[in-house]
Design a protein around this motif. Sequence first.
Motif, PDB file in Angstrom:
ATOM      1  N   ARG A  87     -13.944   9.149  24.246  1.00  0.00           N
ATOM      2  CA  ARG A  87     -13.995  10.613  24.186  1.00  0.00           C
ATOM      3  C   ARG A  87     -14.316  11.115  22.772  1.00  0.00           C
ATOM      4  O   ARG A  87     -14.539  12.300  22.566  1.00  0.00           O
ATOM      5  CB  ARG A  87     -12.653  11.203  24.613  1.00  0.00           C
ATOM      6  N   GLN A  95       5.360   7.693  14.265  1.00  0.00           N
ATOM      7  CA  GLN A  95       5.859   7.889  15.623  1.00  0.00           C
ATOM      8  C   GLN A  95       5.872   6.553  16.378  1.00  0.00           C
ATOM      9  O   GLN A  95       6.847   6.215  17.046  1.00  0.00           O
ATOM     10  CB  GLN A  95       4.958   8.900  16.341  1.00  0.00           C
ATOM     11  N   GLU A 135      -4.779   8.687  12.136  1.00  0.00           N
ATOM     12  CA  GLU A 135      -3.501   8.617  12.842  1.00  0.00           C
ATOM     13  C   GLU A 135      -2.335   8.552  11.865  1.00  0.00           C
ATOM     14  O   GLU A 135      -1.249   9.051  12.134  1.00  0.00           O
ATOM     15  CB  GLU A 135      -3.513   7.421  13.802  1.00  0.00           C
ATOM     16  N   ILE A 190      -9.731   5.137  26.430  1.00  0.00           N
ATOM     17  CA  ILE A 190     -10.142   6.502  26.805  1.00  0.00           C
ATOM     18  C   ILE A 190     -10.374   7.334  25.549  1.00  0.00           C
ATOM     19  O   ILE A 190     -11.371   8.049  25.424  1.00  0.00           O
ATOM     20  CB  ILE A 190      -9.052   7.163  27.690  1.00  0.00           C
ATOM     21  N   ARG A 191      -9.452   7.211  24.606  1.00  0.00           N
ATOM     22  CA  ARG A 191      -9.581   7.989  23.374  1.00  0.00           C
ATOM     23  C   ARG A 191     -10.853   7.607  22.619  1.00  0.00           C
ATOM     24  O   ARG A 191     -11.482   8.441  21.988  1.00  0.00           O
ATOM     25  CB  ARG A 191      -8.377   7.757  22.456  1.00  0.00           C
ATOM     26  N   LEU A 237      -0.980  11.729  27.029  1.00  0.00           N
ATOM     27  CA  LEU A 237      -0.257  11.301  25.829  1.00  0.00           C
ATOM     28  C   LEU A 237       1.179  10.890  26.172  1.00  0.00           C
ATOM     29  O   LEU A 237       1.660   9.846  25.725  1.00  0.00           O
ATOM     30  CB  LEU A 237      -0.254  12.426  24.795  1.00  0.00           C
ATOM     31  N   VAL A 246      -1.678  12.269  10.568  1.00  0.00           N
ATOM     32  CA  VAL A 246      -0.891  13.176  11.406  1.00  0.00           C
ATOM     33  C   VAL A 246       0.490  12.608  11.732  1.00  0.00           C
ATOM     34  O   VAL A 246       1.224  13.167  12.538  1.00  0.00           O
ATOM     35  CB  VAL A 246      -1.622  13.551  12.723  1.00  0.00           C
ATOM     36  N   GLY A 247       0.850  11.501  11.101  1.00  0.00           N
ATOM     37  CA  GLY A 247       2.192  10.965  11.302  1.00  0.00           C
ATOM     38  C   GLY A 247       2.338  10.143  12.574  1.00  0.00           C
ATOM     39  O   GLY A 247       3.438   9.816  12.987  1.00  0.00           O
ATOM     40  N   TRP A 248       1.202   9.798  13.191  1.00  0.00           N
ATOM     41  CA  TRP A 248       1.267   9.082  14.455  1.00  0.00           C
ATOM     42  C   TRP A 248       1.769   7.642  14.275  1.00  0.00           C
ATOM     43  O   TRP A 248       2.510   7.123  15.107  1.00  0.00           O
ATOM     44  CB  TRP A 248      -0.101   9.077  15.134  1.00  0.00           C
ATOM     45  N   MET A 253       7.873  13.519  24.392  1.00  0.00           N
ATOM     46  CA  MET A 253       7.673  12.109  24.032  1.00  0.00           C
ATOM     47  C   MET A 253       9.004  11.434  23.701  1.00  0.00           C
ATOM     48  O   MET A 253       9.200  10.254  23.979  1.00  0.00           O
ATOM     49  CB  MET A 253       6.724  11.991  22.838  1.00  0.00           C
ATOM     50  N   GLY A 298       5.091  15.515  11.748  1.00  0.00           N
ATOM     51  CA  GLY A 298       4.305  14.652  12.622  1.00  0.00           C
ATOM     52  C   GLY A 298       3.606  15.491  13.649  1.00  0.00           C
ATOM     53  O   GLY A 298       4.124  16.497  14.106  1.00  0.00           O
ATOM     54  N   SER A 299       2.391  15.049  13.957  1.00  0.00           N
ATOM     55  CA  SER A 299       1.596  15.788  14.915  1.00  0.00           C
ATOM     56  C   SER A 299       1.128  14.823  16.003  1.00  0.00           C
ATOM     57  O   SER A 299       1.617  13.708  16.079  1.00  0.00           O
ATOM     58  CB  SER A 299       0.433  16.441  14.176  1.00  0.00           C
ATOM     59  N   LEU A 300       0.175  15.267  16.799  1.00  0.00           N
ATOM     60  CA  LEU A 300      -0.242  14.457  17.944  1.00  0.00           C
ATOM     61  C   LEU A 300      -1.636  13.884  17.701  1.00  0.00           C
ATOM     62  O   LEU A 300      -2.400  14.420  16.906  1.00  0.00           O
ATOM     63  CB  LEU A 300      -0.265  15.323  19.195  1.00  0.00           C
ATOM     64  N   ILE A 301      -1.963  12.831  18.420  1.00  0.00           N
ATOM     65  CA  ILE A 301      -3.311  12.277  18.307  1.00  0.00           C
ATOM     66  C   ILE A 301      -4.268  12.995  19.255  1.00  0.00           C
ATOM     67  O   ILE A 301      -3.858  13.550  20.261  1.00  0.00           O
ATOM     68  CB  ILE A 301      -3.342  10.761  18.583  1.00  0.00           C
ATOM     69  N   ASP A 302      -5.534  12.927  18.883  1.00  0.00           N
ATOM     70  CA  ASP A 302      -6.609  13.608  19.614  1.00  0.00           C
ATOM     71  C   ASP A 302      -7.059  12.881  20.874  1.00  0.00           C
ATOM     72  O   ASP A 302      -6.695  11.745  21.093  1.00  0.00           O
ATOM     73  CB  ASP A 302      -7.861  13.616  18.724  1.00  0.00           C
ATOM     74  N   TYR A 303      -7.933  13.542  21.594  1.00  0.00           N
ATOM     75  CA  TYR A 303      -8.696  12.963  22.697  1.00  0.00           C
ATOM     76  C   TYR A 303      -7.860  12.544  23.894  1.00  0.00           C
ATOM     77  O   TYR A 303      -8.255  11.669  24.656  1.00  0.00           O
ATOM     78  CB  TYR A 303      -9.544  11.767  22.217  1.00  0.00           C
ATOM     79  N   LEU A 304      -6.668  13.146  24.019  1.00  0.00           N
ATOM     80  CA  LEU A 304      -5.884  12.915  25.224  1.00  0.00           C
ATOM     81  C   LEU A 304      -5.319  14.259  25.675  1.00  0.00           C
ATOM     82  O   LEU A 304      -5.091  15.143  24.851  1.00  0.00           O
ATOM     83  CB  LEU A 304      -4.719  11.953  24.953  1.00  0.00           C
TER      84      LEU A 304
END
Lengths: 308, 242
Positions: B16, B84, B76, B12-13, A104, B79-81, A150, A93-99
């Motif tokens: 951007r 999560q 999303e 916000i996301r 985040l 990336v495994g979001w 997180m 798992g990774s993180l989402i963009d634009y923050l």
Amino acid sequence: MNEHTAVANGTNNIVVSNLTKTFGKVRAVRGINFEMDRGTTVALLGPNGAGKSTTIDMMIGLTTPDFGSVSLFGHSPANAVHMGLIGAMTQTGSLIDYLSVRELVSMMAALYPSPLDVDEALRISGADAFADRMTRKLSGGETQRVRFAMALVADAELLVLDEPTVALDVEGRRDFWIAMRAFAARGKTVVFATHYLEEADAYADRIILIAHGRIVADGAPTEIKATVGGRIVRATLPNVDLDKLRPLSGVTSVERRGDAVTLNCADSDATLRELFTLYPNVRDVEVRGAGLEEAFLELTEDDDDEAV
Amino acid sequence: MNQLTYLRYEVIRTYRNRRFLMFSLAFPLILFLAVAGPHKNQMIVGIPFPLYYMTGMVAWGTMVAVISSGARIAAERQVGWTRQLRITPLPTWSYFAAKIFCGYLMAILSMLILFVAGSLVGVHLTLSQWFVMVGLLLVGLIPFSVLGIMFGHLLTTDSLGPAIGGTTALFALLGGAYGPLVTGGALLTVVKCLPSYWLVIASKSALIGGGWPPQAWIVIAVWTVVTSVLAVRVYQRDTRKI
Ligand SMILES: Nc1ncnc2c1ncn2[C@@H]1O[C@H](COP(=O)(O)OP(=O)(O)OP(=O)(O)O)[C@@H](O)[C@H]1O
Ligand SMILES: [Mg+2]
């Protein structure tokens, strides 16, 4: 509610009963049972493909078991998730963009009923050093710290970590485990998965050894170390009675193949001293670390129904 | 739990994300200025060309905005979001609602930008005409929002661009967003079953007068139900796989 009824209702512990999961032909988890008390730290230790992640994913409700059940302080995984009782870091798992990192972690904090202060979570996880950087500009180890932040910011009763230190350097690992300890010291319950006996030994109150989807050993780190942390002594020693070798100090089990004997030892130094004294004719002595893989193979040797 | 904070970060996301802004805001605007600008004083089917073309671009731009917003779920997922989020107390419907909200926000922004651009090249409408137009557009966008969420669970990030581009272009073309493609015959009957046709009509309500006929409401309702059922299916299949 007094302590006694809490235990009786299962509200003060985690109960994993008969968990089973098959993916196509792969029997990933084949009946896992254990209970753990609130406030303890348990390590799930096992080689690649043992079924650790599958077990964890079923514990936190990401995967539905074929059979069996999980009770987290008296709740189903889905309800526990809903109540914000779980903070977790999955294996991938990774993180989402634009923050930014801070944004985040704040976003995650907003989802829980009583989160930790965001700056506190960033500090504990070591993510404060790059809190204002955008998530897409992080290295693997930095990403891992943010994922830890997180999981921490939930300030949940149960913290679940699936191979959390994989992308971390030596210093990162040490900091990570110090942080995990500090978290656990606040009375929180922790379950983590790892390949490393040393990590499990150093940071867990109890180790559950998993191989081929089953629990093969379960106990305090010292007991587990005696089982799997040992060494193997191999030597040529013709015509000796195996029953005479068994009582040698430090020996846990013996085997013979032709003239060669194999001694599994918890304390190979002591064994060797006695071996040389009592059997001067011993030849070709070889000592090596048993290694987890070997220990697992030995523990699961009598596994009858390996194939599906 | 504070879902408003969560929503704030989702917004916000959204703004951007330059590529997203580009497709849902800049493209329709550029196309409008490039096509309508030079033909400022011409008429098409008895309507000033800039006004006619503005309404077409509004339909297309808002459609792209809401579909793309839901479709961002694909990235999303990758990336495994979404996994999560499934271990947080955030309900799945809130996650979807936030995506729809952001899509609508972009759609409204897209409308505003085109309205301003339209006024600059001489488009004039009364306040009540604006209200009817915006109101019907917002309703007409519902099935497209749901379609976006379905795309988000069906596609990978690699196939997303072509899939959204192709689908929206086809919907827009058949619906008449780029100009009256189908004006009669059996094909018109078919085209009238598309939600994009009514989206374009909504956008042109100010020009042709009045609101939607009953058929429009039925078509939008049916498409909303069908896309919702499909989206739920696709979502369930996707989460089971994990
Ligand atoms: N979604 C899936 N589909 C098919 N097979 C799977 C899936 N998830 C896990 N498996 C299989 O189930 C077995 C157990 O996998 P699991 O990920 O639980 O192991 P693990 O102990 O976590 O291993 P590692 O230490 O490599 O992370 C493996 O053989 C794996 O290939
Ligand atoms: Mg794993």
